[in-house]
Write a protein that holds these residues in place. Sequence first.
Motif, mmCIF file in Angstrom:
data_model
loop_
_atom_site.group_PDB
_atom_site.id
_atom_site.type_symbol
_atom_site.label_atom_id
_atom_site.label_comp_id
_atom_site.label_asym_id
_atom_site.label_seq_id
_atom_site.Cartn_x
_atom_site.Cartn_y
_atom_site.Cartn_z
ATOM 1 N N SER A 131 0.827 -1.213 0.000
ATOM 2 C CA SER A 131 0.000 0.000 0.000
ATOM 3 C C SER A 131 0.864 1.266 0.000
ATOM 4 O O SER A 131 0.376 2.358 -0.283
ATOM 5 C CB SER A 131 -0.922 -0.014 1.222
ATOM 6 O OG SER A 131 -0.166 -0.309 2.369
ATOM 7 N N SER A 132 2.163 1.128 0.299
ATOM 8 C CA SER A 132 3.050 2.304 0.322
ATOM 9 C C SER A 132 3.676 2.568 -1.046
ATOM 10 O O SER A 132 4.455 3.500 -1.192
ATOM 11 C CB SER A 132 4.189 2.078 1.320
ATOM 12 O OG SER A 132 3.695 1.906 2.612
ATOM 13 N N LEU A 133 3.376 1.725 -2.030
ATOM 14 C CA LEU A 133 4.130 1.810 -3.287
ATOM 15 C C LEU A 133 3.239 1.944 -4.525
ATOM 16 O O LEU A 133 3.738 1.834 -5.651
ATOM 17 C CB LEU A 133 5.012 0.555 -3.440
ATOM 18 C CG LEU A 133 6.058 0.343 -2.338
ATOM 19 C CD1 LEU A 133 6.621 -1.074 -2.389
ATOM 20 C CD2 LEU A 133 7.187 1.359 -2.457
ATOM 21 N N THR A 134 1.956 2.217 -4.321
ATOM 22 C CA THR A 134 1.017 2.154 -5.458
ATOM 23 C C THR A 134 1.163 3.287 -6.467
ATOM 24 O O THR A 134 0.881 3.109 -7.641
ATOM 25 C CB THR A 134 -0.447 2.171 -4.964
ATOM 26 O OG1 THR A 134 -0.514 3.077 -3.870
ATOM 27 C CG2 THR A 134 -0.918 0.809 -4.559
ATOM 28 N N THR A 135 1.539 4.477 -6.001
ATOM 29 C CA THR A 135 1.615 5.608 -6.942
ATOM 30 C C THR A 135 3.027 6.185 -6.916
ATOM 31 O O THR A 135 3.803 5.943 -5.988
ATOM 32 C CB THR A 135 0.645 6.737 -6.533
ATOM 33 O OG1 THR A 135 1.057 7.213 -5.245
ATOM 34 C CG2 THR A 135 -0.795 6.251 -6.472
ATOM 35 N N VAL B 3 13.415 -3.424 1.497
ATOM 36 C CA VAL B 3 12.650 -4.616 1.103
ATOM 37 C C VAL B 3 11.283 -4.146 0.617
ATOM 38 O O VAL B 3 10.643 -3.326 1.280
ATOM 39 C CB VAL B 3 12.499 -5.586 2.305
ATOM 40 C CG1 VAL B 3 11.600 -6.761 1.951
ATOM 41 C CG2 VAL B 3 13.869 -6.083 2.767
ATOM 42 N N VAL B 4 10.855 -4.644 -0.530
ATOM 43 C CA VAL B 4 9.551 -4.194 -1.053
ATOM 44 C C VAL B 4 8.584 -5.354 -1.221
ATOM 45 O O VAL B 4 8.965 -6.479 -1.521
ATOM 46 C CB VAL B 4 9.683 -3.467 -2.416
ATOM 47 C CG1 VAL B 4 10.424 -2.170 -2.272
ATOM 48 C CG2 VAL B 4 10.322 -4.366 -3.455
ATOM 49 N N SER B 5 7.292 -5.009 -1.063
ATOM 50 C CA SER B 5 6.195 -5.927 -1.400
ATOM 51 C C SER B 5 5.722 -5.592 -2.803
ATOM 52 O O SER B 5 6.068 -4.538 -3.343
ATOM 53 C CB SER B 5 5.006 -5.701 -0.475
ATOM 54 O OG SER B 5 5.317 -6.060 0.822
ATOM 55 N N ALA B 6 4.868 -6.462 -3.342
ATOM 56 C CA ALA B 6 4.223 -6.146 -4.623
ATOM 57 C C ALA B 6 3.323 -4.929 -4.419
ATOM 58 O O ALA B 6 2.774 -4.735 -3.343
ATOM 59 C CB ALA B 6 3.405 -7.339 -5.081
ATOM 60 N N MET B 7 3.187 -4.125 -5.468
ATOM 61 C CA MET B 7 2.422 -2.874 -5.345
ATOM 62 C C MET B 7 0.937 -3.131 -5.135
ATOM 63 O O MET B 7 0.339 -3.903 -5.872
ATOM 64 C CB MET B 7 2.526 -2.101 -6.660
ATOM 65 C CG MET B 7 3.822 -1.481 -6.934
ATOM 66 S SD MET B 7 3.524 -0.446 -8.391
ATOM 67 C CE MET B 7 4.752 -1.078 -9.445
ATOM 68 N N GLY B 8 0.355 -2.450 -4.175
ATOM 69 C CA GLY B 8 -1.102 -2.392 -4.048
ATOM 70 C C GLY B 8 -1.740 -3.626 -3.442
ATOM 71 O O GLY B 8 -1.084 -4.551 -2.974
ATOM 72 N N ARG B 9 -3.084 -3.560 -3.463
ATOM 73 C CA ARG B 9 -3.869 -4.645 -2.882
ATOM 74 C C ARG B 9 -4.845 -5.167 -3.929
ATOM 75 O O ARG B 9 -4.813 -4.702 -5.070
ATOM 76 C CB ARG B 9 -4.645 -4.109 -1.669
ATOM 77 C CG ARG B 9 -3.722 -3.731 -0.524
ATOM 78 C CD ARG B 9 -4.482 -3.554 0.781
ATOM 79 N NE ARG B 9 -3.557 -3.435 1.899
ATOM 80 C CZ ARG B 9 -3.542 -2.422 2.759
ATOM 81 N NH1 ARG B 9 -4.405 -1.438 2.629
ATOM 82 N NH2 ARG B 9 -2.670 -2.405 3.741
#
Length: 406
Positions: free
Chosen positions: A11-15, A39-45
């Motif tokens: 949720s921190s990387l969507t835009t 470390v990053v997660s996949a963008m968005g939900r």
Amino acid sequence: MKIIVQKFGGSSLTTREKRMQAADKVIAARREGYSCVVVVSAMGRTGDPYATDTLINLAKEAYKDINPRELDLLLNCGEIISAVVLCQVFTSQGFEATVLTGAQAGIITDKSFTEARILKVNPDKIIKNLQENKIVIVTGFQGVTEDGDLTTLGRGGSDTTASALGVALNAEFVEIFTDVDGIKTADPRIVKDAKTLDVITYNEICQLAQQGAKVIHPRAVEIAMQKNIPLRVRSTFEDSPGTLVTNYGESYNTVEICTDRLLTGITHVPNITQLKIFINRSENAKGLELKIFRAMALSNISIDFINVHPDQVIFTVKDDNAEKAIKIIENLGLEVQVLPGCAKVSAVGANMAGVPGVMARIVEALTEENIKILQTADSHTTIWCLVKKEDMEKAVIALHKKFNLS
Ligand code: ADP
Ligand code: ASP
Ligand code: MG
């Protein structure tokens, strides 16, 4: 070299704007002299183009059954996309940055595709890049088997990557950046005035996370706890210090750990089915309980809220496993009563052990709201209540209020 691991949730990387805010947190840490591993997660939900749920739905659109090995290959793509896009933000600002996949970062796992456990971490490549003064971006949630197959670490597993790297690199801090300003006394989506906790012990957050507070993965806490690496859960979009997760009795920057709170928080898990199995003792019922539990274990079905009576066995399963569980029971020739659409609401607190009256207050809170308690269970640190799913939010709010957690 003083190292910090900073993890950014989907949720921190969507835009573009949010990715800039995330990058600012990293750049600020660099200014403080830290070597940064991001470390990053996949963008968005769900519904967002490259989110993990979107990839799962894509795979299952045509045919529901997918080989877990192939699913893991697909899921690896989400974090790779996110990492490369974030890397561009750093390079566009003149920083040297590089992306490593879980495999390239040396995260070796077992072969349990979609739920792999980390066996060891070889951080040499990360260290080499940090020594070259690069920002190292690692795709969360991923690993590789000894045979070279790509794996994933279970939903929410980027937190686990961050902690494992924190331990392997002996980092000073692991920061979990998300869309809320820290760990709260309940999910703020349900309890609007839930309080952000300044400090929490590893044990307390482990309990909360295991009981459904998805703000951090319980495995991530367990890993950090083993080596005493301090974790901080904080917002990507604010400057507040967030919640420090550390050991009982320690203090950081004069923040003392509160040792006397009865309850840490209220958690919830929706989408649960209760199964009541009737055992007719007049027939040859010897060992039936064992047969039931063994059959569930062999089918990899995790069960909860277990009550064994002379003529009944009661337990719950996740809705997703209900159909399979019912078939197994019926194949044993047993009658089963199914109650779908339930939810588990838990009151969690390490200091409730031995304190009289906690259960009375829970029952009082739920009764005042006309919420039917379908089943209960308890341990030293948690009291669980099974309620209908439509009562779940009301129950969380009522318990939060009854224990004055705001
Ligand atoms: P991320 O994408 O950053 O990993 P998650 O969705 O996994 O984010 O976790 C953050 C969410 O966890 C918050 O948006 C919040 O709704 C939820 N949450 C559930 N319980 C809690 C809690 N006790 N404290 C804070 N957040 C919670
Ligand atoms: N992208 C993965 C998930 O959605 C891992 C994570 O977000 O931590 O579960
Ligand atoms: Mg998460």
